[in-house]
Structure formats: C-alpha cells, structure tokens
Write a protein that holds these residues in place. Sequence first.
Motif, short mmCIF file in Angstrom:
data_model
loop_
_atom_site.label_atom_id
_atom_site.label_comp_id
_atom_site.label_asym_id
_atom_site.label_seq_id
_atom_site.Cartn_x
_atom_site.Cartn_y
_atom_site.Cartn_z
N ALA A 182 41.86 32.09 31.45
CA ALA A 182 41.52 32.79 30.21
C ALA A 182 42.75 33.52 29.67
N ALA A 183 43.47 34.21 30.55
CA ALA A 183 44.69 34.90 30.13
C ALA A 183 45.73 33.92 29.62
N GLY A 184 45.89 32.81 30.33
CA GLY A 184 46.86 31.81 29.92
C GLY A 184 46.58 31.23 28.54
N SER A 185 45.31 31.20 28.16
CA SER A 185 44.97 30.67 26.84
C SER A 185 45.30 31.64 25.72
N ALA A 186 45.68 32.88 26.10
CA ALA A 186 45.98 33.90 25.09
C ALA A 186 47.46 34.24 24.99
N THR A 187 48.32 33.48 25.70
CA THR A 187 49.75 33.76 25.67
C THR A 187 50.55 32.47 25.86
N ASP A 188 51.81 32.52 25.46
CA ASP A 188 52.71 31.39 25.69
C ASP A 188 53.50 31.56 26.97
N GLY A 189 53.43 32.75 27.59
CA GLY A 189 54.18 33.02 28.80
C GLY A 189 53.49 32.47 30.04
N MET A 190 54.20 32.51 31.15
CA MET A 190 53.63 32.13 32.43
C MET A 190 52.76 33.29 32.92
N VAL A 191 51.61 32.99 33.50
CA VAL A 191 50.71 34.04 33.96
C VAL A 191 50.49 33.95 35.47
N LEU A 192 50.37 35.11 36.08
CA LEU A 192 50.08 35.22 37.51
C LEU A 192 49.11 36.38 37.71
N THR A 193 48.21 36.22 38.64
CA THR A 193 47.28 37.31 38.92
C THR A 193 48.04 38.51 39.47
N GLY A 194 47.87 39.66 38.81
CA GLY A 194 48.45 40.90 39.31
C GLY A 194 47.50 41.58 40.28
N GLY A 195 46.23 41.34 40.09
CA GLY A 195 45.20 41.90 40.96
C GLY A 195 43.84 41.69 40.31
N PHE A 196 42.82 41.65 41.13
CA PHE A 196 41.47 41.58 40.58
C PHE A 196 40.48 42.15 41.56
N SER A 197 39.35 42.56 41.04
CA SER A 197 38.26 43.04 41.89
C SER A 197 37.04 42.18 41.61
N ILE A 198 36.20 42.05 42.62
CA ILE A 198 35.00 41.25 42.47
C ILE A 198 33.84 42.00 43.12
N ASP A 199 32.71 41.97 42.46
CA ASP A 199 31.48 42.54 43.00
C ASP A 199 30.49 41.41 43.16
N TYR A 200 30.03 41.21 44.38
CA TYR A 200 29.02 40.19 44.66
C TYR A 200 27.64 40.80 44.40
N LEU A 201 26.87 40.18 43.54
CA LEU A 201 25.58 40.73 43.13
C LEU A 201 24.41 40.15 43.91
N ARG A 202 24.49 38.87 44.24
CA ARG A 202 23.44 38.20 45.03
C ARG A 202 24.02 36.94 45.62
N PRO A 203 23.40 36.44 46.68
CA PRO A 203 23.89 35.20 47.29
C PRO A 203 23.86 34.04 46.30
N ALA A 204 24.85 33.21 46.39
CA ALA A 204 24.96 32.06 45.48
C ALA A 204 24.37 30.82 46.13
N GLN A 205 23.27 30.36 45.57
CA GLN A 205 22.62 29.13 46.02
C GLN A 205 22.32 28.31 44.78
N GLY A 206 22.78 27.08 44.76
CA GLY A 206 22.52 26.22 43.62
C GLY A 206 23.34 24.96 43.71
N LYS A 207 23.32 24.20 42.64
CA LYS A 207 24.02 22.92 42.59
C LYS A 207 25.40 23.02 41.97
N LEU A 208 25.59 24.03 41.09
CA LEU A 208 26.83 24.15 40.33
C LEU A 208 27.26 25.60 40.28
N LEU A 209 28.53 25.84 40.58
CA LEU A 209 29.13 27.17 40.47
C LEU A 209 29.92 27.21 39.17
N ARG A 210 29.71 28.25 38.37
CA ARG A 210 30.40 28.37 37.08
C ARG A 210 31.02 29.76 36.96
N ALA A 211 32.33 29.80 36.69
CA ALA A 211 33.05 31.05 36.46
C ALA A 211 33.50 31.06 35.00
#
Length: 131
Positions: A62-91
């Motif tokens: 998503a960040a890369g689509s908003a810039t012409d520069g090279m992008v690298l993750t500086g950091g991120f946090s994630i909160d798991y809300l419920r177990p993932a069960q299904g056929k397809l994972l989508r981010a």
Amino acid sequence: MEQAQAVLAKQPFSVLVGARITAFGGGHAVLEVDVREDLLQQHGFVHGGVLSYAADNALTFAAGSATDGMVLTGGFSIDYLRPAQGKLLRAEAYVVRAGRSRIVCRCDVSVVRDGETVLCAVAQGDIAVSG
C-alpha cells in the motif's frame, strides 16, 4: 498492478505461501493467500505468523503504491482479534498518511469462510521511504 505482481514474484517467502496481489494502487493494496493445511497451527487455525506476514506485506505494498521511492517496513503492530479459520486469507491495507520519508498504513486481515468475510486481525505500520 503488473509491477506489484512482479515484485511479489521475486519474494521467495511470498512464493512459498502462495501469496498474490489482487489490488494495488492509489495508496491501497490487497494481498491474498489460499489457506492450506501447512499454514495452520496445531488447533487448525491459520498460524499467527502467516497473518503477520500478510499484514506486513500488504502494508508495504500500500505504501509502495503511494511513492516512487523504495519502501521498507520500519515497524508494525498487529492485534489478533479471533482465530483465523477459512478458505482464503485477505489482507487489505491503505495509506493513512504519506510523508516524504515515512508512510503510515493500516491493514485489516480477514478470512473468507462459508461466503462470509470475518475480520481476524488489524495492523498498523510505519513504512520507511528511501531513494
């Protein structure tokens, strides 16, 4: 979109998990992974590391689509809300604010099961821009 798909194809881990980009552009990206047995943990849920990978990569695309520069993750946090069960994972990630040297993005990680989309995790990332 072709450029994003080419970048993803050059990432060995993305190839290993079978990830694909289904949307890219304008500060938005969607990464999808078909859920397979080898991506599950011992209770039959998608492993948290797979959810984390999907969020991280979607945030960066998503960040890369908003810039012409090279992008690298500086950091991120994630909160798991419920177990993932299904056929397809989508981010699905989008830019919250794009600056010259960093871009802040958010991501919803969901699974599709029985035709229903279920939110499993949310993430926020700080993406560094160089070049």
